[in-house]
Design a protein around this motif. Structure first.
Motif, PDB file in Angstrom:
ATOM      1  N   ILE A 116       0.832  -1.200   0.000  1.00  0.00           N
ATOM      2  CA  ILE A 116       0.000   0.000   0.000  1.00  0.00           C
ATOM      3  C   ILE A 116       0.865   1.248   0.000  1.00  0.00           C
ATOM      4  N   SER A 117       1.929   1.244   0.800  1.00  0.00           N
ATOM      5  CA  SER A 117       2.818   2.402   0.855  1.00  0.00           C
ATOM      6  C   SER A 117       4.186   1.959   1.340  1.00  0.00           C
ATOM      7  N   ILE A 118       5.196   2.781   1.033  1.00  0.00           N
ATOM      8  CA  ILE A 118       6.567   2.533   1.470  1.00  0.00           C
ATOM      9  C   ILE A 118       7.139   3.816   2.048  1.00  0.00           C
ATOM     10  N   GLU A 119       7.780   3.702   3.199  1.00  0.00           N
ATOM     11  CA  GLU A 119       8.488   4.819   3.815  1.00  0.00           C
ATOM     12  C   GLU A 119       9.977   4.508   3.749  1.00  0.00           C
ATOM     13  N   PRO A 120      10.722   5.192   2.845  1.00  0.00           N
ATOM     14  CA  PRO A 120      12.148   4.870   2.675  1.00  0.00           C
ATOM     15  C   PRO A 120      12.980   5.091   3.933  1.00  0.00           C
ATOM     16  N   ASP A 121      12.640   6.103   4.698  1.00  0.00           N
ATOM     17  CA  ASP A 121      13.429   6.430   5.894  1.00  0.00           C
ATOM     18  C   ASP A 121      12.810   5.732   7.096  1.00  0.00           C
ATOM     19  N   SER A 122      13.149   4.450   7.269  1.00  0.00           N
ATOM     20  CA  SER A 122      12.510   3.658   8.323  1.00  0.00           C
ATOM     21  C   SER A 122      13.092   3.938   9.704  1.00  0.00           C
ATOM     22  N   GLY A 123      14.330   4.417   9.753  1.00  0.00           N
ATOM     23  CA  GLY A 123      14.987   4.661  11.029  1.00  0.00           C
ATOM     24  C   GLY A 123      15.624   3.425  11.626  1.00  0.00           C
ATOM     25  N   GLU A 124      15.461   2.263  10.982  1.00  0.00           N
ATOM     26  CA  GLU A 124      16.063   1.027  11.470  1.00  0.00           C
ATOM     27  C   GLU A 124      17.269   0.642  10.621  1.00  0.00           C
ATOM     28  N   ALA A 125      18.175  -0.113  11.222  1.00  0.00           N
ATOM     29  CA  ALA A 125      19.390  -0.529  10.523  1.00  0.00           C
ATOM     30  C   ALA A 125      19.081  -1.661   9.546  1.00  0.00           C
ATOM     31  N   TYR A 126      19.737  -1.642   8.415  1.00  0.00           N
ATOM     32  CA  TYR A 126      19.581  -2.676   7.392  1.00  0.00           C
ATOM     33  C   TYR A 126      20.185  -3.996   7.874  1.00  0.00           C
ATOM     34  N   ARG A 127      19.520  -5.092   7.589  1.00  0.00           N
ATOM     35  CA  ARG A 127      20.004  -6.405   7.997  1.00  0.00           C
ATOM     36  C   ARG A 127      20.454  -7.178   6.759  1.00  0.00           C
ATOM     37  N   PRO A 128      21.758  -7.306   6.540  1.00  0.00           N
ATOM     38  CA  PRO A 128      22.267  -7.978   5.336  1.00  0.00           C
ATOM     39  C   PRO A 128      21.820  -9.433   5.270  1.00  0.00           C
ATOM     40  N   ASN A 129      21.713  -9.937   4.042  1.00  0.00           N
ATOM     41  CA  ASN A 129      21.332 -11.329   3.823  1.00  0.00           C
ATOM     42  C   ASN A 129      22.483 -12.260   4.176  1.00  0.00           C
ATOM     43  N   THR A 130      22.233 -13.185   5.067  1.00  0.00           N
ATOM     44  CA  THR A 130      23.236 -14.204   5.435  1.00  0.00           C
ATOM     45  C   THR A 130      22.658 -15.608   5.348  1.00  0.00           C
ATOM     46  N   LYS A 131      21.427 -15.727   4.798  1.00  0.00           N
ATOM     47  CA  LYS A 131      20.718 -17.000   4.849  1.00  0.00           C
ATOM     48  C   LYS A 131      20.771 -17.777   3.540  1.00  0.00           C
ATOM     49  N   VAL A 132      20.684 -17.085   2.410  1.00  0.00           N
ATOM     50  CA  VAL A 132      20.546 -17.804   1.140  1.00  0.00           C
ATOM     51  C   VAL A 132      21.461 -17.204   0.078  1.00  0.00           C
ATOM     52  N   ASP A 133      21.695 -18.007  -0.962  1.00  0.00           N
ATOM     53  CA  ASP A 133      22.419 -17.544  -2.138  1.00  0.00           C
ATOM     54  C   ASP A 133      21.392 -16.926  -3.088  1.00  0.00           C
ATOM     55  N   LEU A 134      21.414 -15.621  -3.235  1.00  0.00           N
ATOM     56  CA  LEU A 134      20.409 -14.933  -4.033  1.00  0.00           C
ATOM     57  C   LEU A 134      20.461 -15.333  -5.503  1.00  0.00           C
ATOM     58  N   SER A 135      21.630 -15.704  -5.996  1.00  0.00           N
ATOM     59  CA  SER A 135      21.771 -16.041  -7.415  1.00  0.00           C
ATOM     60  C   SER A 135      21.098 -17.362  -7.770  1.00  0.00           C
ATOM     61  N   THR A 136      20.837 -18.208  -6.772  1.00  0.00           N
ATOM     62  CA  THR A 136      20.237 -19.526  -7.048  1.00  0.00           C
ATOM     63  C   THR A 136      18.952 -19.774  -6.266  1.00  0.00           C
ATOM     64  N   TYR A 137      18.503 -18.802  -5.496  1.00  0.00           N
ATOM     65  CA  TYR A 137      17.376 -19.024  -4.591  1.00  0.00           C
ATOM     66  C   TYR A 137      16.119 -19.480  -5.342  1.00  0.00           C
ATOM     67  N   TYR A 138      15.852 -18.904  -6.512  1.00  0.00           N
ATOM     68  CA  TYR A 138      14.640 -19.229  -7.259  1.00  0.00           C
ATOM     69  C   TYR A 138      14.877 -20.248  -8.370  1.00  0.00           C
ATOM     70  N   SER A 139      16.077 -20.803  -8.451  1.00  0.00           N
ATOM     71  CA  SER A 139      16.404 -21.662  -9.592  1.00  0.00           C
ATOM     72  C   SER A 139      15.744 -23.030  -9.542  1.00  0.00           C
ATOM     73  N   ASN A 140      15.284 -23.457  -8.369  1.00  0.00           N
ATOM     74  CA  ASN A 140      14.710 -24.798  -8.264  1.00  0.00           C
ATOM     75  C   ASN A 140      13.192 -24.772  -8.088  1.00  0.00           C
ATOM     76  N   LEU A 141      12.545 -23.780  -8.657  1.00  0.00           N
ATOM     77  CA  LEU A 141      11.095 -23.740  -8.550  1.00  0.00           C
ATOM     78  C   LEU A 141      10.485 -23.041  -9.738  1.00  0.00           C
ATOM     79  N   ILE A 142       9.195 -23.281  -9.925  1.00  0.00           N
ATOM     80  CA  ILE A 142       8.378 -22.536 -10.877  1.00  0.00           C
ATOM     81  C   ILE A 142       7.600 -21.517 -10.066  1.00  0.00           C
ATOM     82  N   GLY A 143       7.740 -20.238 -10.392  1.00  0.00           N
ATOM     83  CA  GLY A 143       7.067 -19.197  -9.630  1.00  0.00           C
ATOM     84  C   GLY A 143       7.962 -18.590  -8.579  1.00  0.00           C
ATOM     85  N   VAL A 144       7.384 -18.215  -7.442  1.00  0.00           N
ATOM     86  CA  VAL A 144       8.140 -17.509  -6.402  1.00  0.00           C
ATOM     87  C   VAL A 144       7.908 -18.054  -4.998  1.00  0.00           C
TER      88      VAL A 144
END
Length: 345
Positions: free
Chosen positions: A220-248
């Motif tokens: 519905i809406s996005i507020e770019p200035d959230s005031g919270e610290a960004y949490r880097p991805n440490t869980k998955v390999d983004l380059s292959t995350y969707y490679s083993n499925l149809i859809g999302v």
């Protein structure tokens, strides 16, 4: 006539506003929108003056830039386009523009044969078709799949920038199943398109929240200035995350499995020339058709893809998927059990 970047941002912002069919825009609204856009894209904190926006409107109305925008004032207060299909992005290209685009297309075509540049092939075709239409004033010879009524596209740029700059976002979101919207902060990692819908892979800042794939058309809406610290991805390999499925649709710990299905002889060529998934293999052939396999995650999009073939495709395994497909077909058949009698003419 050379135009500076700030002016182009204002023109584009005014154009986006006036194309919005469900809101009435006063001059003050346009001034605020232009000020917000300059702050977002240029970091300019100083607001745009009334005189500047009025001059922008007159410039867009004129033919100095080739726009000749049909901007009218309704009820002596609200600005809009008299032609609801008009946009400054649809203006004809000049001869100089055509020459530059032709040179760019010729340059890009040199990369068509390289596997690393396969993603630009469609872009080149679109560009060449645009040039052909402009030069010959003929109808397009290529009709690409598109959906001009998609919602949420306006959020793509702000999400993309947040990923690059690694800044958290505060979003208000309502899924199709939720009774009301909820607001929470996310760290976005990847934008994903599937069948003309856009999604963002992200993590919620709520405690112990899993990775989420959120549809942009439900934001519905996005507020770019959230005031919270960004949490880097440490869980998955983004380059292959969707490679083993149809859809999302999947969870990080969900594993794939071998899906085996049979397609009748009449429709097998369609599956061969357009595989359901990059892992697709032809296993065998029998009197009833050809048997294929793919290795994917079991999800809703897979079921919908297989059900789309109707009686022309039969799922052979795994058993849990066979059961789901059978149940879906049973429910579909129930919808046609009572066929209404034909009314007399």
């Amino acid at each position: 006539m050379p135009v500076n970047r700030n002016a182009l941002i204002r023109y584009r912002t005014i154009d986006n506003c006036l194309r919005h069919k469900y809101k009435k825009w006063t001059l003050d609204d346009l001034i605020e929108a232009c000020s917000d856009a300059l702050y977002e894209f240029q970091g300019i904190d100083k607001g745009v003056s009334r005189r500047t926006v009025q001059a922008d409107i007159e410039m867009m109305r004129s033919n100095k830039l080739g726009y000749e925008a049909p901007i009218v004032v309704v009820d002596k207060k609200f600005y809009t386009y008299s032609d609801k299909n008009y946009s400054i992005t649809n203006i004809p290209l000049t001869n100089q523009d055509m020459q530059v685009l032709t040179e760019v297309a010729d340059l890009l075509k040199q990369f068509k044969g390289f596997s690393h540049f396969t993603d630009v092939n469609e872009m080149i075709s679109k560009l060449e078709d645009k040039i052909y239409v402009q030069k010959t004033a003929a109808a397009p010879v290529i009709d690409f799949e598109k959906n001009d009524n998609l919602k949420g596209l306006e959020f793509i740029e702000v999400i993309r920038k947040s990923i690059i700059s690694q800044t958290a976002l505060c979003i208000t979101y309502q899924s199709f199943k939720a009774r009301q919207a909820s607001t929470f902060c996310i760290s976005a990692y990847l934008l994903k398109e599937y069948r003309n819908r856009w999604f963002v892979l992200c993590s919620s800042h709520q405690r112990n929240a899993p990775l989420l794939t959120l549809a942009l058309d439900r934001i519905i809406s996005i507020e770019p200035d959230s005031g919270e610290a960004y949490r880097p991805n440490t869980k998955v390999d983004l380059s292959t995350y969707y490679s083993n499925l149809i859809g999302v649709t999947k969870s990080p710990k969900q594993s794939d499995c071998e899906v085996v299905f049979q397609v009748d002889h009449e429709n097998a060529p369609y599956v061969i020339t357009k595989p359901l998934h990059h892992t697709q293999k032809l296993l065998t052939e029998n009197a009833d058709g050809k048997v294929f396999s793919i290795r994917v995650v079991l999800n809703y999009e897979l079921e919908r893809e297989l059900l789309g073939f109707g009686c022309r495709l039969k799922v052979l395994g795994p058993r849990i998927l066979v059961k789901k497909i059978r149940e879906n077909l049973r429910k579909a058949l129930e919808c046609y059990q009572e066929i209404p009698e034909k009314r007399p003419a």
